[in-house]
Enzyme design. Structure first.
Site, PDB file in Angstrom:
ATOM      1  N   ASP A   1       0.834  -1.213   0.000  1.00 51.52           N
ATOM      2  CA  ASP A   1       0.000   0.000   0.000  1.00 51.52           C
ATOM      3  C   ASP A   1       0.864   1.257   0.000  1.00 51.52           C
ATOM      4  OD1 ASP A   1       0.961  -0.377   2.651  1.00 51.52           O
ATOM      5  OD2 ASP A   1      -0.635   0.873   3.425  1.00 51.52           O
TER       6      ASP A   1
ATOM      7  N   GLU B   1       3.442   1.605   2.558  1.00 51.09           N
ATOM      8  CA  GLU B   1       4.534   0.639   2.406  1.00 51.09           C
ATOM      9  C   GLU B   1       4.537  -0.430   3.490  1.00 51.09           C
ATOM     10  OE1 GLU B   1       7.776   3.852   2.436  1.00 51.09           O
ATOM     11  OE2 GLU B   1       7.826   3.162   0.374  1.00 51.09           O
TER      12      GLU B   1
HETATM   13  C1  NOJ Z   1       8.902   3.227   6.258  1.00 52.24           C
HETATM   14  C2  NOJ Z   1       7.658   3.597   5.544  1.00 52.24           C
HETATM   15  O1  NOJ Z   1       7.902   4.599   4.689  1.00 52.24           O
HETATM   16  C3  NOJ Z   1       6.573   3.891   6.537  1.00 52.24           C
HETATM   17  O2  NOJ Z   1       5.403   4.286   5.898  1.00 52.24           O
HETATM   18  C4  NOJ Z   1       6.317   2.651   7.298  1.00 52.24           C
HETATM   19  O3  NOJ Z   1       5.380   2.890   8.312  1.00 52.24           O
HETATM   20  C5  NOJ Z   1       7.594   2.082   7.871  1.00 52.24           C
HETATM   21  N1  NOJ Z   1       8.666   2.020   6.925  1.00 52.24           N
HETATM   22  C6  NOJ Z   1       7.326   0.698   8.405  1.00 52.24           C
HETATM   23  O4  NOJ Z   1       7.167  -0.215   7.386  1.00 52.24           O
HETATM   24  C1  NOJ Z   2       6.447   7.158   4.261  1.00 52.23           C
HETATM   25  C2  NOJ Z   2       5.070   7.161   3.712  1.00 52.23           C
HETATM   26  O1  NOJ Z   2       4.308   6.202   4.377  1.00 52.23           O
HETATM   27  C3  NOJ Z   2       5.085   6.889   2.223  1.00 52.23           C
HETATM   28  O2  NOJ Z   2       3.784   7.043   1.729  1.00 52.23           O
HETATM   29  C4  NOJ Z   2       6.030   7.814   1.510  1.00 52.23           C
HETATM   30  O3  NOJ Z   2       6.095   7.471   0.167  1.00 52.23           O
HETATM   31  C5  NOJ Z   2       7.403   7.798   2.130  1.00 52.23           C
HETATM   32  N1  NOJ Z   2       7.325   7.991   3.556  1.00 52.23           N
HETATM   33  C6  NOJ Z   2       8.295   8.887   1.547  1.00 52.23           C
HETATM   34  O4  NOJ Z   2       7.750  10.147   1.818  1.00 52.23           O
END
Ligand code: NOJ
Ligand code: NOJ
Length: 428
Positions: free
Chosen positions: A186, A189
């Site tokens: 999603d 991520e």
């Molecule tokens: C980094 C991601 O960008 C973030 O959205 C996520 O919550 C954490 N990793 C954990 O998977």
């Molecule tokens: C974490 C977020 O969850 C994700 O949607 C985003 O792409 C990355 N950070 C980078 O900003």
């Protein structure tokens, strides 16, 4: 002690609480993260932050969203102006960088992020993330459509949608049309499955792609894109839970979904904002409003700062979120999700005014939207820079500084604000 600390925060924050956001400042902050020094031309960093968290990458999703804002600026600025030429150059470089990204990963177009020199990020990560190619295509198509209106169809045929050689737009569209039903990670991520957000942007890319293909005389592709978009529209209905009364974020989750038992997520609202095609689950669909109300009531009681300051509710990603930017000790409200609430309420205000619904509703939506804007402004840094998150206890900006996506979200919220002003005044 905690009280003293909070009173101190309050007085510091109040100092700039009466100002308004400046559009120009948001745009400058955004552009600072496009092709920054040391990166390849056309790379868009998610944030200049290189540790805790390290966001110094070109994420396909964030890049697509940021460059959509630039494609808007390009469309709005007057011919041959200095700014217009600058936006052209940025979009052209982004198109070239994106095409190189596609070549680098071959058929794995769902690769989520790249180093700023164009190498694909090869560490462990949640992959694929198939919203990326869709967001990139939506942005490139938007720009291509403007170019065609301006009489620059030759440029589009040569560089963006070429019949003779692989080019950036059709490569993404073919991938989306062939792979939209594959499960993926999603937009946060975290979860493997089928996601409302991803489907919404995939459908929009295919609808816009079909229009562009027709305009350029590529009927077979147009028919293929439309046919797959129709299928998505039918599949989308499964995201609605009549029993729960809101739109579910993920179906067929393949990972452990215990951490998000309610399946209630602001990703749904972002899906409507980034993927509205006027079909099911558009802004005017009451199921969207039902989901909005439910989300807000969850977040209202979740964060201490929502009790402390009587402003619009600070909104997070999803209620069970634990990601603070550097650890998993507790989630916070996010800037881009709170701005999404502002934007959608401004759009609802316009939509109600235009469709002749009671004006009192339009006004109420606009007031609500203003509340979310004030909330974000209140917690912004004094120079109006915006980090990814708002610390739930103190109200200070936290996690990645100068998150690029925030500035794109701010610009579109401000545009929706301005339009709602025009539509509501007309009706007075
Ligand atoms: C980094 C991601 O960008 C973030 O959205 C996520 O919550 C954490 N990793 C954990 O998977
Ligand atoms: C974490 C977020 O969850 C994700 O949607 C985003 O792409 C990355 N950070 C980078 O900003």
């Amino acid at each position: 002690m905690k009280l003293l600390f909070l009173i101190l925060c309050l007085s510091i924050n109040v100092a700039h609480a009466n100002e308004k956001f400046s559009r120009a400042t948001a745009l400058i902050h955004l552009m600072d993260n496009i092709s920054p020094e040391g990166a390849s031309r056309g790379a868009v960093i998610a944030s200049p932050s290189r540790s805790n968290p390290d966001y110094y990458f070109h994420w396909v999703r964030d890049g697509g969203i940021a460059m959509h804002a630039i494609a808007n600026e390009y469309a709005l600025s007057s011919r041959n102006s200095r700014n217009k030429n600058r936006y052209f150059e940025m979009l052209e470089e982004y198109a070239v960088f994106s095409r190189l990204n596609q070549i680098t990963v071959g058929s794995n177009l769902g690769e989520p992020k790249f180093y700023v020199d164009g190498r694909v990020f090869d560490g462990p990560w949640g992959r694929p993330q198939n919203d990326g190619p869709a967001l990139r295509a939506i942005t490139m198509i938007h720009w291509a459509q403007t170019l065609i209106q301006e009489g620059q169809e030759d440029y589009v045929r040569k560089n963006l949608y070429n019949f003779q050689a692989p080019s950036v737009i059709p490569i993404d569209l073919q991938f989306i049309a062939q792979h939209w039903s594959d499960p993926c990670f999603d937009l946060w991520e975290e979860m493997m499955g089928n996601h409302f957000y991803t489907r919404m942007v995939q459908r929009k890319a295919l609808r816009e792609g079909a229009k562009l293909a027709l305009a350029l005389g590529d009927q077979p592709s147009a028919a293929f894109y439309s046919q797959e978009a129709d299928k998505i529209s039918r599949e989308m209905e499964f995201f609605w839970s009549k029993k729960l009364g809101y739109i579910l974020s993920t179906l067929d989750s393949q990972a452990d979904s215990q951490f998000k038992p309610n399946n209630l997520d602001t990703a749904v609202i972002l899906g409507v904002l980034h993927g509205d095609t006027g079909e099911n689950f558009s802004l005017a669909d009451d199921r969207v409003l039902a989901t909005l109300l439910r989300l807000e009531s969850e977040f209202k009681n979740l964060y201490y700062i929502n009790d402390l300051y009587k402003l619009g509710t600070a909104i997070g990603r999803y209620p069970e979120d634990r990601y603070s930017g550097s650890d998993f000790n507790g989630g916070n409200p996010w800037v881009l999700t709170t701005l999404a609430f502002a934007e959608i309420y401004y759009k609802l205000a316009s939509d109600y005014a235009l469709s002749g619904k009671p004006m009192i509703m339009s006004r109420r939506f606009r007031e609500k939207a203003d509340g979310f804007m004030k909330r974000v402004l209140f917690h912004a840094n004094p120079d109006q820079s915006l980090s990814e998150q708002i610390y739930r206890e103190s109200g200070y900006m936290t996690s990645a500084v100068d998150l690029t996506w925030n500035y794109a979200a701010l610009l579109s919220a401000m545009d929706a604000q301005e339009k709602s002003g025009i539509h509501l005044n007309k009706k007075k």
